[in-house]
Write an enzyme that holds these catalytic residues in place. Structure first.
Site, PDB file in Angstrom:
ATOM      1  CB  SER A  88      -0.767  -0.049   1.678  1.00  0.00           C
ATOM      2  OG  SER A  88      -1.593   0.896   1.996  1.00  0.00           O
TER       3      SER A  88
ATOM      4  CB  SER B 293      -2.406   4.057   1.666  1.00  0.00           C
ATOM      5  OG  SER B 293      -2.920   4.634   1.250  1.00  0.00           O
TER       6      SER B 293
ATOM      7  CB  THR C 133      -6.669  -1.826   1.368  1.00  0.00           C
ATOM      8  OG1 THR C 133      -7.114  -2.172  -0.017  1.00  0.00           O
ATOM      9  CG2 THR C 133      -5.839  -2.131   2.195  1.00  0.00           C
TER      10      THR C 133
ATOM     11  CE  LYS D  19     -11.291  -1.088  -0.582  1.00  0.00           C
ATOM     12  NZ  LYS D  19     -11.520  -0.246  -1.404  1.00  0.00           N
TER      13      LYS D  19
ATOM     14  CG  ASP E 106     -12.162   4.196  -2.694  1.00  0.00           C
ATOM     15  OD1 ASP E 106     -10.545   4.667  -2.307  1.00  0.00           O
ATOM     16  OD2 ASP E 106     -12.340   3.096  -2.866  1.00  0.00           O
TER      17      ASP E 106
ATOM     18  N   GLY F 276     -16.772  -1.145 -16.511  1.00  0.00           N
ATOM     19  CA  GLY F 276     -16.336  -2.478 -16.151  1.00  0.00           C
ATOM     20  C   GLY F 276     -17.466  -2.061 -14.385  1.00  0.00           C
TER      21      GLY F 276
ATOM     22  CB  ILE G 285      -9.788   4.109 -11.362  1.00  0.00           C
ATOM     23  CG1 ILE G 285     -10.442   2.655 -11.523  1.00  0.00           C
ATOM     24  CG2 ILE G 285     -11.225   5.136 -11.636  1.00  0.00           C
ATOM     25  CD1 ILE G 285     -11.727   1.606 -10.239  1.00  0.00           C
TER      26      ILE G 285
END
Ligand code: ATR
Length: 293
Positions: free
Chosen positions: A25, A27, A72, A76, A113, A138, A233
């Site tokens: 990650s 983050s 994550t 989730k 998000d 998608g 994305i």
């Protein structure tokens, strides 16, 4: 030697990211940048939580006095029945990616998000016209967040293309309970694309096509008006073949890194009390990590 020691005080505010695996990650790097920039006595740490121990880990946040955490893969959806409150955005998306521990020990789950995608789209493509229909490619978890963002942003209709059209139909029915503007499910075929994309204000790829190791998304961008915004994305690679083709046609192309950075700011503010900025220096800093530099 002493100046290289990073010591936390007894009052350090702590947040982190719950995932499995969590080592890759970005983050922790993102939040460390903002903590340093704002001189906040805080820490944001990886919290590797194996499937099967999520409930204990979530209650542990409160027991250990953490401010909250990001959540994550693969947790989730599984985290939703384990917390005290879920925001309407997270309920509409069907996934929680941010936990906030209140002063009373109650845990609220939200999904950043969608606001992250919308904030990035507005910042990176000021010419985007939300009065025109939006196209989303998608129908997985990423598409749910993007659809929520676009409906929140005021589009009159989302045209949702997916290889497995039934999945797009399920998503459309689910969102009909939360939003007045419709989502229309379509097959991801060249014919449907030609017929339904020609007046799009924005086209967003949320499929895994174009991601490193996957084949590219193969759609004729020639059908799009000159002012359509094209977004992906995915941020690995930063410029997918789809975005490269859009840029080559002169369309505004929005990559996935900005969404990651903007979504992080919402949690950061809730945990550390400052709404941080997304700027070029931050982008460059996180990009270096993604590229392994
Ligand atoms: P995420 O949660 O990250 O959005 P996901 O739920 O695995 O990921 O969704 C992946 C999306 O990419 C799905 O829409 C999938 O289409 P299907 O629902 O038909 O599986 C799409 N996708 C993956 N590989 C694809 C391919 N080769 N061609 C077309 N679409 C593809």
């Amino acid at each position: 030697m002493t100046e290289t020691i990073l010591a936390h005080s007894g009052r350090t505010l702590v947040a982190g990211i719950i995932g499995w695996p969590v080592a890759y990650s970005q983050s922790p790097r993102l939040h460390a940048y903002w903590l340093a920039k704002h001189g906040i006595d805080g820490a944001y740490i990886p919290l590797p939580v194996a499937p099967g121990t999520l409930a204990e880990a979530v209650r542990g946040l409160v027991a250990l006095g953490l401010r909250g955490a990001n959540v994550t893969k693969p947790h989730k959806e599984a985290v939703m029945p384990l917390i005290d409150e879920i925001t309407p955005t997270a309920a509409a998306i069907g996934a929680v990616n941010t936990l906030i521990v209140g002063a009373d020990g109650r845990i609220t789950g939200t999904n950043t998000d969608a606001p992250g995608f919308l904030a990035n789209l507005r910042a990176s493509a000021p010419t985007w016209n939300p009065a025109r229909p939006a196209v989303v490619l998608g129908a997985g978890g990423g598409a749910r967040a993007v659809c929520a963002a676009l409906l929140e942003g005021g589009v009159p209709e989302v045209r949702l293309f997916n290889r497995t059209v039934e999945k797009a139909e399920v998503l459309a029915r689910h969102f009909a309970q939360h939003h007045a503007a419709p989502i229309r499910a379509l097959p991801l075929t060249a014919e449907a694309w030609r017929a339904e994309a020609a007046d799009a204000g924005v086209v967003v790829n949320t499929t895994s096509l174009g991601m490193t190791g996957n084949p590219p998304l193969d759609l004729d961008l020639g059908v799009l008006p000159a002012d359509t915004v094209v977004a992906d994305i995915v941020y690995s690679p930063l410029e997918t073949p789809f975005l490269a083709a859009a840029a080559a046609r002169g369309l505004v192309a929005v990559d996935g890194l900005g969404m990651l950075l903007h979504q992080g700011g919402v949690g950061f503010e809730a945990w550390f009390g400052v709404r941080p900025e997304v700027d070029d220096a931050l982008r460059a800093y996180v990009l270096k990590a993604i590229r392994g530099e």
